[in-house]
Scaffold this active site. Structure first.
Site, PDB file in Angstrom:
ATOM      1  CD  GLU A   4      -3.349  -3.119   7.140  1.00 32.27           C
ATOM      2  OE1 GLU A   4      -2.441  -3.076   6.534  1.00 32.27           O
ATOM      3  OE2 GLU A   4      -4.253  -2.239   7.027  1.00 32.27           O
ATOM      4  CB  SER A  59       5.111  -1.861  12.136  1.00 34.90           C
ATOM      5  OG  SER A  59       4.677  -0.884  12.476  1.00 34.90           O
ATOM      6  N   GLY A 103       2.177   1.822  10.749  1.00 33.35           N
ATOM      7  CA  GLY A 103       3.288   2.894  10.759  1.00 33.35           C
ATOM      8  C   GLY A 103       3.840   3.366  11.960  1.00 33.35           C
ATOM      9  CE  LYS A 114       0.278   3.156   5.015  1.00 36.44           C
ATOM     10  NZ  LYS A 114       0.088   3.369   6.322  1.00 36.44           N
ATOM     11  CG  HIS A 159      -5.828   1.570   4.905  1.00 38.69           C
ATOM     12  ND1 HIS A 159      -5.514   2.584   6.050  1.00 38.69           N
ATOM     13  CD2 HIS A 159      -4.792   0.746   4.901  1.00 38.69           C
ATOM     14  CE1 HIS A 159      -4.069   2.207   6.525  1.00 38.69           C
ATOM     15  NE2 HIS A 159      -3.788   1.310   5.786  1.00 38.69           N
ATOM     16  CG  ASN A 186      -1.681   1.081   1.438  1.00 34.01           C
ATOM     17  OD1 ASN A 186      -1.881   1.991   0.276  1.00 34.01           O
ATOM     18  ND2 ASN A 186      -2.363   1.375   2.704  1.00 34.01           N
ATOM     19  CD  GLU A 234      -3.036   5.226   6.766  1.00 34.74           C
ATOM     20  OE1 GLU A 234      -3.067   5.141   5.623  1.00 34.74           O
ATOM     21  OE2 GLU A 234      -2.046   4.683   7.481  1.00 34.74           O
TER      22      GLU A 234
HETATM   23  C1  PEP Z   1      -0.842  -0.111   5.949  1.00 35.89           C
HETATM   24  O1  PEP Z   1      -1.104   1.072   6.139  1.00 35.89           O
HETATM   25  O2  PEP Z   1      -1.627  -1.048   5.451  1.00 35.89           O
HETATM   26  C2  PEP Z   1       0.376  -0.668   6.831  1.00 35.89           C
HETATM   27  C3  PEP Z   1       0.243  -1.935   7.188  1.00 35.89           C
HETATM   28  O3  PEP Z   1       1.271   0.158   7.048  1.00 35.89           O
HETATM   29  P1  PEP Z   1       2.708  -0.044   7.852  1.00 35.89           P
HETATM   30  O4  PEP Z   1       3.152  -1.442   7.203  1.00 35.89           O
HETATM   31  O5  PEP Z   1       3.701   1.232   7.489  1.00 35.89           O
HETATM   32  O6  PEP Z   1       2.577  -0.039   9.012  1.00 35.89           O
END
Ligand code: PEP
Length: 314
Positions: A230, A276, A236, A78, A160, A76, A162
């Site tokens: 997630e 992460s 993040g 983003k 997601h 992703n 976000e």
């Molecule tokens: C994500 O935004 O789907 C995600 C898992 O981000 P990160 O790997 O940076 O934690």
């Protein structure tokens, strides 16, 4: 279905029991809850390190079913990139050596979809990061699933965290987007996950299952869905869920699917872990029975890291 025994360190970060809305499990004591609530992310990071160095051992039993099909990794991207940096990333990905037979789906920002489509080679596929709830029309600034399909793109992400948090997407809106994209034949990575507070107050599974219940109310065919679990506190932040936490939650999600949708959907469903994931922690996560892939944010912007994560596929 397989029954297996886990024997691993259990210092967890952040701690919190799993609990479905209809679970008969007791909640933690109020003293325990308040102690959990006081954990900060830095403490959680220290716990991860402590666990990596060998935490207290515990034995627990799980019933689990692993999803069918290939391991699936999503990248992703983003709201990141420029024409130049996207070109570099694509070049790095194309130059990487993928040694495993897996599905890989990269999700660039909308404006770079065509560039990515024109230059990213197999095995990489492409996804949109989001779609509108239905067909096009007077929805300024939105992109419909029809347009994604029109580009020849087969995948989209929905829900997601976000978008849920920053754009106010409710469980019902995510479900509507998912159902509409599926109706056009797109494959959908549906993201679910709990906040830190929800993890700490023991409502992880209740939250995840409520998110999926909204989907179950409008979707009957789950064969083109991949679920991305997630935890928001891991996205993040650099605080990855422990393998035990991720496995336990994935198994709980699968168990809920078996009861609320069907045992067949549960046993076939691929459930990605996201939060992460990086080149250093992917191997141990990938080995968990109910982890069928990853959704990767930050590390998907570095070609070599992302290739390493892809090659952790089991
Ligand atoms: C994500 O935004 O789907 C995600 C898992 O981000 P990160 O790997 O940076 O934690």
């Amino acid at each position: 279905m397989s029954v297996f025994l886990l024997s691993r360190g259990t210092v967890v970060a952040p701690a919190g029991p799993l609990k479905t809305s209809d679970s008969k499990q007791s909640r933690p004591s109020s003293a325990c809850r308040s102690s959990l609530a006081s954990e900060s992310l830095s403490v959680l990071k220290r716990q991860v390190v402590a666990r990596a160095n060998g935490g207290a051992n515990a034995v627990r039993h799980e019933t689990a079913m692993k999803g069918e099909g290939k391991f699936i990794v999503g990248g992703n991207w983003k709201c990141n990139g420029t024409t130049e940096s996207i070109a570099q990333l694509i070049s790095d990905l194309n130059a990487g050596t993928i040694t495993k037979d897996l599905e890989v789906v990269c999700a660039p920002p909308f404006v770079y979809l065509a560039q990515t489509q024109a230059s990213l080679g197999p095995p990489f596929e492409i996804a949109a990061q989001n779609v509108w709830t239905g067909a096009g029309g007077a929805y300024t600034g939105e992109i419909s699933a029809d347009m994604i399909k029109d580009l020849g793109i087969n995948w989209t992400i929905t829900g997601h965290s976000e978008r849920r948090a920053l754009c106010g997407e409710s469980n019902e809106i995510v479900a509507e987007k998912t159902a509409y994209a599926l109706s056009l034949g797109l494959k959908v990575i549906v993201c679910i996950g709990e906040s830190l507070e929800e993890r700490q107050n023991g409502s992880t599974l209740a939250v995840c299952c409520a998110q999926l219940k909204a989907v179950a109310e409008v979707v009957s065919d789950w064969s083109n869905i991949v679920i991305a679990y997630e935890p928001i506190w891991a996205i993040g932040t650099g605080v990855v869920a422990t393998p035990e936490q991720a496995q336990e939650t994935h198994a709980g999600i699968r168990k809920w699917l078996a009861a609320a949708v069907s045992p067949e959907v549960a046993s076939k469903m691929r459930i990605q872990y996201g939060g992460s994931v990086n080149a250093g922690n992917c191997d141990v996560l990938a080995q968990q029975d109910d982890i069928d892939g990853f959704l990767v944010g930050g590390a998907s912007l570095q070609g070599d890291s992302f290739i390493t994560i892809c090659n952790s596929a089991v």
